[in-house]
Design an enzyme around this catalytic site. Structure first.
Site, PDB file in Angstrom:
ATOM      1  N   GLY A 137       1.647  -2.158   5.210  1.00 38.96           N
ATOM      2  CA  GLY A 137       2.400  -3.196   5.904  1.00 38.96           C
ATOM      3  C   GLY A 137       1.510  -4.360   6.218  1.00 38.96           C
ATOM      4  CB  CYS A 163      -0.891   0.026   1.227  1.00 37.43           C
ATOM      5  SG  CYS A 163      -2.020  -1.375   1.286  1.00 37.43           S
TER       6      CYS A 163
END
Ligand code: AMP
Length: 484
Positions: free
Chosen positions: A119, A17
Site C-alpha cells: 500500500g 507489493c
C-alpha cells in the site's frame, strides 16, 4: 562522507507489493517462498522472508525474483521456524537498493518485530519529518518504515496496543502482515483499499494478499480480513480487533481490472469472472461490426473472452506474448518502453490479415503499449482496428499503492477519447463506462455519494486524505489543483 539525510522520495512512493504471513506451519520459510512465488505479479524487484524459531528471528532479503532468491535449499535452511512473513516489492523508479527491501525488521524493548506492507501511506512525509525531528534514524526510503518508528516510540506496553497507536497516526492504504515474538498480525486499512485474506493450513494459519497464494500452498480460504480489522494470530487462534469504528469499504477496483491474478477470489468474486463480465458489459455498451476479437495478452484476455462471448464474434489469439521479458511498465524511459513493447508482443499474421479486428485491453495508461500494438496489427494486414478497453479512462494517479505515472503522463488526463483514438491510430476507441464497470461487478452502478470501490484513478474521487501532496510537493500540488 557527505550524504543528504534520507528522505522519502516522491518518485519512489508508489509501490505495488505482495505480502504473506504464516503461523504454526512446518518449514515456514519454504512455504512462504511458494506463496511469494504465486504473488510474484505484485512485485518483481525484490523479495524477502523473515522467520522466527521461538528464540531468534532470521532474515533473508534480496533484489530480483522469488526464484532467484529462495530456490537454494541452503538459503531456506538458514530460515528455521514455523512462523514467517514474506514480501514482494515493485517500486517504480530509481535503483532498488537492498535497504529498501522488506520485510522490515527491528529489535524493540518488547522483542523482535518484522513487518511487510502493501500500500502507500499518504501522510508519510509529514510523519517522517516529525519523527526525524524527534531523533528517529531512518534506515530506508520506504514509507513503511514510519510504522516501525511509531511503534518504537509508542508509550503503550503491548505490541498490539503499540501497533494500534501507530495505525491511528498513519493515513493511507495499507495491508500489513507483521510478526512479533508472540503473534502473527494482519491489518487492513479502515477503507480496505488493498486486499488481505486469511486462510487455514493444517493446524496453522496464513495471511496473504491474494487467494492464489493460499492455493499454491494447499491452504483453505477462511475469509477476507475486514477493512479496519486487526487479526492477532497465536496458538490460541485468531483474535479480531476493530479499533477504528465503522467506516465504509472502498476496495481498489483496479485490483479487479488489472492487478490481481485472475485465479484469485476477492470479496467473494473471482477476478477472472469480474474481468469477463466487464468484457461482456463493454460489448453491450460499445459493440462494433468485426471479424475477430483479439486480446492484448495477458491482461486483456479474460475481458476479450467476455466481449467475444457476448458479441458472438470469434475470439482469436492475434497477438502473441513473449513471456521472458518483464512488464513493459517497469522500464524507466519512453525510449526503452517503446522497445519493450516490441520485445513483449508480436502480431499473428495468420489471424489478422484482411480482418476487421477488435483489440481488447484492460487499460490505457500512457498509451505507449496500445500505439505500438495497433501499428503491429496494421502491419500484419488488419483491415480495420477497433480498440475496446475494459476500464474507464485512467485520468488520475494512484496514491494508494498502484504504480501509476504522474497525472500529466496519463493519456486520458489531457485528451478526449477521440483524440486518444487518433494518437493510438485506431478506427474507433471506447472504454467501458464507470456504471458499466460497477454493474459488471454486481452493483447497480456507481453510487456517487457512497461508491463501493476506490476508483480514484478513473474519477479523481480520492477517499483517503492526501496529506503529503498538500504538504510539500509542487508537482503533486499542481496535480491536485488540476481538478482532482
Ligand atoms: P501504457 O502503454 O502506459 O498505456 O500501459 C498500458 C498497459 O500497461 C496495459 O496493457 C495494462 O495491462 C498495463 N498496466 C496498467 N496498469 C499498470 C500498472 N500499474 N503496472 C504495470 N502495468 C500496467
Amino acid at each position: 562522507m557527505h550524504e543528504p539525510p534520507l528522505s522519502l522520495d516522491d518518485d519512489k512512493f508508489h509501490e505495488e507489493c505482495g505480502v504473506i504471513g504464516l503461523w504454526n506451519v512446518p518449514d515456514a520459510a519454504a512455504v512462504t517462498a511458494l506463496g511469494l512465488h504465486a504473488l510474484q505479479h505484485r512485485g518483481q524487484e525484490a523479495t524477502g522472508i523473515v522467520t522466527y524459531d521461538g528464540k531468534q528471528f532470521h532474515s533473508h532479503r534480496g533484489l530480483g525474483l522469488v526464484g532467484d532468491n529462495f530456490s537454494d535449499a541452503k538459503v531456506i535452511a538458514c530460515l528455521p521456524g514455523t512462523v514467517a512473513v514474506g514480501h514482494n516489492r515493485y517500486a517504480t523508479t530509481g535503483g532498488t537498493i537492498l535497504r529498501n527491501v522488506q520485510p522490515l525488521y527491528a529489535d524493540f524493548e518488547f522483542g523482535g518485530f518484522a513487518v511487510a506492507h502493501n500500500g502507500n501511506l499518504t501522510n508519510a512525509h509529514v510523519l517522517h519529518r516529525q519523527l526525524v525531528r524527534r531523533g528517529c534514524l531512518f534506515q530506508s526510503t520506504m514509507d513503511s518504515e514510519v510504522f516501525v518508528h511509531l511503534i518504537a516510540i509508542s508509550l503503550y506496553s503491548t505490541v498490539v496496543d503499540r501497533l494500534i497507536d501507530a495505525l491511528k497516526q498513519v493515513v493511507g492504504a495499507y495491508s500489513l502482515v507483521a510478526l512479533s515474538n508472540e503473534a502473527l498480525l494482519g491489518v487492513r486499512d479502515p477503507l480496505g483499499v488493498r486486499p488481505l485474506v486469511l486462510g487455514r493450513i493444517g493446524t496453522g494459519w496464513v495471511l496473504a494478499s491474494e487467494t492464489c497464494a493460499l492455493d499454491i500452498i494447499g491452504a483453505e480460504f477462511v475469509r477476507d480480513v475486514e477493512p479496519g480489522e486487526i487479526v492477532v494470530i497465536n496458538d490460541k487462534g485468531v483474535n479480531s480487533i476493530k479499533p477504528f469504528g465503522r467506516s465504509t469499504e472502498r476496495f481498489c477496483v483496479f485490483e479487479y481490472i488489472y492487478f490481481a491474478r485472475p485465479d484469485s477470489i476477492t470479496e467473494g468474486m473471482p477476478v477472472y469472472t469480474a474481468r469477463k463480465r466487464i468484457g461482456a458489459e463493454l460489448a453491450r455498451e460499445f459493440g462494433v461490426e468485426a471479424d475477430v476479437i483479439v486480446p492484448v495478452p495477458d491482461s486483456g484476455v479474460p475481458a476479450a473472452m467476455g466481449y467475444a462471448q457476448e458479441s458472438g464474434i470469434p475470439f482469436e489469439l492475434g497477438i502473441v506474448r513473449n513471456h521472458y521479458v518483464g512488464r513493459t511498465f517497469i522500464e524507466p524511459t519512453d525510449h526503452i518502453r517503446n522497445l519493450g513493447v516490441k520485445l513483449k508482443h508480436s502480431a499473428n499474421r495468420a489471424v489478422l490479415a484482411g480482418k476487421r479486428v477488435v483489440l481488447v485491453d484492460d487499460s490505457i495508461v500512457r498509451g505507449t503499449t496500445s500505439k505500438k500494438i495497433v501499428e503491429m496489427v496494421r502491419q500484419a494486414g488488419a483491415k480495420e482496428v477497433h480498440m475496446r478497453i475494459s476500464s474507464p479512462p485512467t485520468t488520475h494517479s494512484c496514491f494508494y499503492g498502484i504504480d501509476t505515472p504522474e497525472r500529466g503522463q496519463l493519456l486520458a488526463s489531457n485528451h478526449s477519447v477521440e483524440e486518444m483514438a487518433a494518437i493510438i491510430g485506431v478506427d474507433s476507441l471506447a472504454f467501458v463506462s464507470i456504471d458499466g464497470m460497477y454493474r459488471a461487478l454486481g452493483k447497480p452502478g456507481r453510487d456517487p455519494v457512497h461508491p463501493h470501490y476506490c476508483d480514484a484513478c478513473f474519477t479523481g474521487d480520492y477517499p483517503i486524505a492526501l496529506a503529503d501532496q498538500a504538504d510539500n510537493s509542487d508537482r503533486q500540488l499542481s496535480l491536485l489543483s488540476a481538478g482532482s
